[in-house]
Design a protein around this motif. Sequence first.
Motif, mmCIF file in Angstrom:
data_model
loop_
_atom_site.group_PDB
_atom_site.id
_atom_site.type_symbol
_atom_site.label_atom_id
_atom_site.label_comp_id
_atom_site.label_asym_id
_atom_site.label_seq_id
_atom_site.Cartn_x
_atom_site.Cartn_y
_atom_site.Cartn_z
ATOM 1 N N PHE A 122 -14.689 -25.223 -8.173
ATOM 2 C CA PHE A 122 -15.756 -24.299 -8.546
ATOM 3 C C PHE A 122 -16.926 -25.037 -9.181
ATOM 4 O O PHE A 122 -18.097 -24.746 -8.881
ATOM 5 C CB PHE A 122 -15.209 -23.212 -9.491
ATOM 6 N N GLU A 123 -16.647 -26.001 -10.046
ATOM 7 C CA GLU A 123 -17.711 -26.733 -10.743
ATOM 8 C C GLU A 123 -18.611 -27.516 -9.788
ATOM 9 O O GLU A 123 -19.714 -27.903 -10.158
ATOM 10 C CB GLU A 123 -17.114 -27.688 -11.773
ATOM 11 N N ASP A 124 -18.146 -27.755 -8.567
ATOM 12 C CA ASP A 124 -18.921 -28.509 -7.576
ATOM 13 C C ASP A 124 -19.954 -27.660 -6.852
ATOM 14 O O ASP A 124 -20.816 -28.196 -6.160
ATOM 15 C CB ASP A 124 -17.988 -29.113 -6.518
ATOM 16 N N THR A 125 -19.838 -26.343 -6.978
ATOM 17 C CA THR A 125 -20.682 -25.453 -6.178
ATOM 18 C C THR A 125 -21.869 -24.924 -6.973
ATOM 19 O O THR A 125 -21.868 -24.919 -8.195
ATOM 20 C CB THR A 125 -19.855 -24.266 -5.641
ATOM 21 N N ASP A 126 -22.875 -24.464 -6.229
ATOM 22 C CA ASP A 126 -24.033 -23.848 -6.860
ATOM 23 C C ASP A 126 -23.937 -22.330 -6.728
ATOM 24 O O ASP A 126 -22.911 -21.808 -6.288
ATOM 25 C CB ASP A 126 -25.337 -24.399 -6.273
ATOM 26 N N LEU A 127 -24.986 -21.627 -7.069
ATOM 27 C CA LEU A 127 -24.965 -20.165 -7.048
ATOM 28 C C LEU A 127 -24.740 -19.580 -5.657
ATOM 29 O O LEU A 127 -24.277 -18.458 -5.525
ATOM 30 C CB LEU A 127 -26.264 -19.605 -7.635
ATOM 31 N N SER A 128 -25.052 -20.350 -4.619
ATOM 32 C CA SER A 128 -24.862 -19.841 -3.261
ATOM 33 C C SER A 128 -23.436 -20.056 -2.758
ATOM 34 O O SER A 128 -23.097 -19.647 -1.658
ATOM 35 C CB SER A 128 -25.861 -20.494 -2.300
ATOM 36 N N GLY A 129 -22.604 -20.716 -3.580
ATOM 37 C CA GLY A 129 -21.207 -20.930 -3.205
ATOM 38 C C GLY A 129 -20.951 -22.174 -2.381
ATOM 39 O O GLY A 129 -19.843 -22.375 -1.888
ATOM 40 N N VAL A 130 -21.959 -23.011 -2.210
ATOM 41 C CA VAL A 130 -21.770 -24.259 -1.478
ATOM 42 C C VAL A 130 -21.865 -25.440 -2.445
ATOM 43 O O VAL A 130 -22.377 -25.304 -3.562
ATOM 44 C CB VAL A 130 -22.790 -24.430 -0.324
ATOM 45 N N VAL A 131 -21.386 -26.589 -2.001
ATOM 46 C CA VAL A 131 -21.419 -27.777 -2.844
ATOM 47 C C VAL A 131 -22.870 -28.167 -3.123
ATOM 48 O O VAL A 131 -23.689 -28.277 -2.203
ATOM 49 C CB VAL A 131 -20.650 -28.943 -2.192
ATOM 50 N N HIS A 135 -25.949 -30.429 -3.751
ATOM 51 C CA HIS A 135 -26.238 -31.660 -3.014
ATOM 52 C C HIS A 135 -25.894 -32.942 -3.766
ATOM 53 O O HIS A 135 -25.403 -33.904 -3.183
ATOM 54 C CB HIS A 135 -27.697 -31.687 -2.549
ATOM 55 N N ALA A 136 -26.119 -32.989 -5.067
ATOM 56 C CA ALA A 136 -25.856 -34.209 -5.835
ATOM 57 C C ALA A 136 -24.361 -34.526 -5.917
ATOM 58 O O ALA A 136 -23.982 -35.677 -6.135
ATOM 59 C CB ALA A 136 -26.444 -34.097 -7.230
ATOM 60 N N ASN A 137 -23.514 -33.528 -5.732
ATOM 61 C CA ASN A 137 -22.078 -33.782 -5.834
ATOM 62 C C ASN A 137 -21.540 -34.629 -4.682
ATOM 63 O O ASN A 137 -20.530 -35.307 -4.833
ATOM 64 C CB ASN A 137 -21.306 -32.471 -5.973
ATOM 65 N N TYR A 138 -22.227 -34.625 -3.550
ATOM 66 C CA TYR A 138 -21.815 -35.522 -2.463
ATOM 67 C C TYR A 138 -21.944 -36.973 -2.923
ATOM 68 O O TYR A 138 -21.128 -37.823 -2.563
ATOM 69 C CB TYR A 138 -22.641 -35.280 -1.206
ATOM 70 N N LEU A 139 -22.959 -37.259 -3.739
ATOM 71 C CA LEU A 139 -23.121 -38.613 -4.287
ATOM 72 C C LEU A 139 -21.952 -38.961 -5.207
ATOM 73 O O LEU A 139 -21.472 -40.095 -5.214
ATOM 74 C CB LEU A 139 -24.447 -38.736 -5.035
ATOM 75 N N ARG A 140 -21.479 -37.980 -5.963
ATOM 76 C CA ARG A 140 -20.318 -38.197 -6.836
ATOM 77 C C ARG A 140 -19.070 -38.488 -6.000
ATOM 78 O O ARG A 140 -18.294 -39.385 -6.327
ATOM 79 C CB ARG A 140 -20.065 -36.982 -7.716
ATOM 80 N N TYR A 141 -18.856 -37.719 -4.944
ATOM 81 C CA TYR A 141 -17.696 -37.954 -4.076
ATOM 82 C C TYR A 141 -17.746 -39.358 -3.487
ATOM 83 O O TYR A 141 -16.747 -40.068 -3.436
ATOM 84 C CB TYR A 141 -17.648 -36.936 -2.935
ATOM 85 N N MET A 142 -18.944 -39.773 -3.058
ATOM 86 C CA MET A 142 -19.085 -41.104 -2.467
ATOM 87 C C MET A 142 -18.876 -42.198 -3.502
ATOM 88 O O MET A 142 -18.285 -43.233 -3.204
ATOM 89 C CB MET A 142 -20.448 -41.227 -1.798
ATOM 90 N N ARG A 172 -28.115 -38.246 4.500
ATOM 91 C CA ARG A 172 -28.482 -37.162 5.410
ATOM 92 C C ARG A 172 -27.434 -36.062 5.284
ATOM 93 O O ARG A 172 -26.237 -36.321 5.396
ATOM 94 C CB ARG A 172 -28.536 -37.682 6.844
ATOM 95 N N TYR A 173 -27.906 -34.853 5.037
ATOM 96 C CA TYR A 173 -27.024 -33.691 4.926
ATOM 97 C C TYR A 173 -27.031 -32.945 6.260
ATOM 98 O O TYR A 173 -28.095 -32.673 6.813
ATOM 99 C CB TYR A 173 -27.496 -32.764 3.805
ATOM 100 N N ALA A 174 -25.842 -32.593 6.749
ATOM 101 C CA ALA A 174 -25.751 -31.924 8.044
ATOM 102 C C ALA A 174 -25.164 -30.520 7.950
ATOM 103 O O ALA A 174 -25.552 -29.637 8.699
ATOM 104 C CB ALA A 174 -24.916 -32.765 9.009
ATOM 105 N N ALA A 175 -24.209 -30.323 7.049
ATOM 106 C CA ALA A 175 -23.547 -29.025 6.913
ATOM 107 C C ALA A 175 -22.995 -28.914 5.496
ATOM 108 O O ALA A 175 -22.718 -29.925 4.853
ATOM 109 C CB ALA A 175 -22.424 -28.892 7.939
ATOM 110 N N PRO A 176 -22.821 -27.681 4.996
ATOM 111 C CA PRO A 176 -22.334 -27.507 3.625
ATOM 112 C C PRO A 176 -20.810 -27.487 3.515
ATOM 113 O O PRO A 176 -20.106 -27.089 4.437
ATOM 114 C CB PRO A 176 -22.894 -26.144 3.238
ATOM 115 N N ALA A 177 -20.335 -27.919 2.364
ATOM 116 C CA ALA A 177 -18.923 -27.735 1.993
ATOM 117 C C ALA A 177 -18.870 -26.554 1.039
ATOM 118 O O ALA A 177 -19.854 -26.250 0.354
ATOM 119 C CB ALA A 177 -18.374 -28.987 1.322
ATOM 120 N N ARG A 178 -17.697 -25.922 0.982
ATOM 121 C CA ARG A 178 -17.533 -24.728 0.153
ATOM 122 C C ARG A 178 -16.294 -24.845 -0.732
ATOM 123 O O ARG A 178 -15.441 -25.704 -0.514
ATOM 124 C CB ARG A 178 -17.429 -23.500 1.038
#
Length: 156
Positions: free
Chosen positions: A27-36, A38-45, A79-85
């Motif tokens: 839950f903490e990874d998502t924004d108000l729209s319910g998707v991850v 964008h900055a959290n992808y940098l954390r995962y990487m 490059r962002y292509a699709a959202p994670a949820r």
Amino acid sequence: MTVMCDDQPKGGRFEAGEHRFAVRVYFEDTDLSGVVYHANYLRYMERARSDMLRVAGIDQRAAHEAGEGAYAVTDIAIRYAAPARLDDDLLVTSRLVELSPVRVVIHQTVRCGTVKLTDAKVTVAWVGPNGRPRRQPADWITIYQRLVWQGDTERP
């Protein structure tokens, strides 16, 4: 010195020259729209890169504590292509694609199943305690030479 706990987090692994690291979306990874967010992808990487080095036998913490230096991200193209949820199981793959005495370039991809969500080309430089670039430890270069990707790779 690294302190070990009884319960260990699951780490990544190398498979055919590629480091594979699993991540779950919370839950903490998502924004108000319910998707991850964008900055959290940098954390995962970042987690995947750190795990890749640890699995390869590179002890960043010991080098830092000995005053040898640390890695600093000097360039990133993403490059962002699709959202994670929420609750998605993600896989971060990392491939070493370039190596020099002071820097390493890593191509990383985040996928959910077969869907590519994002990919990035990340450059990290080894810097001394004074913040200036310096040569990476020689034994690390030897490890990296075995890991540099020789095949075709997707590039951002």
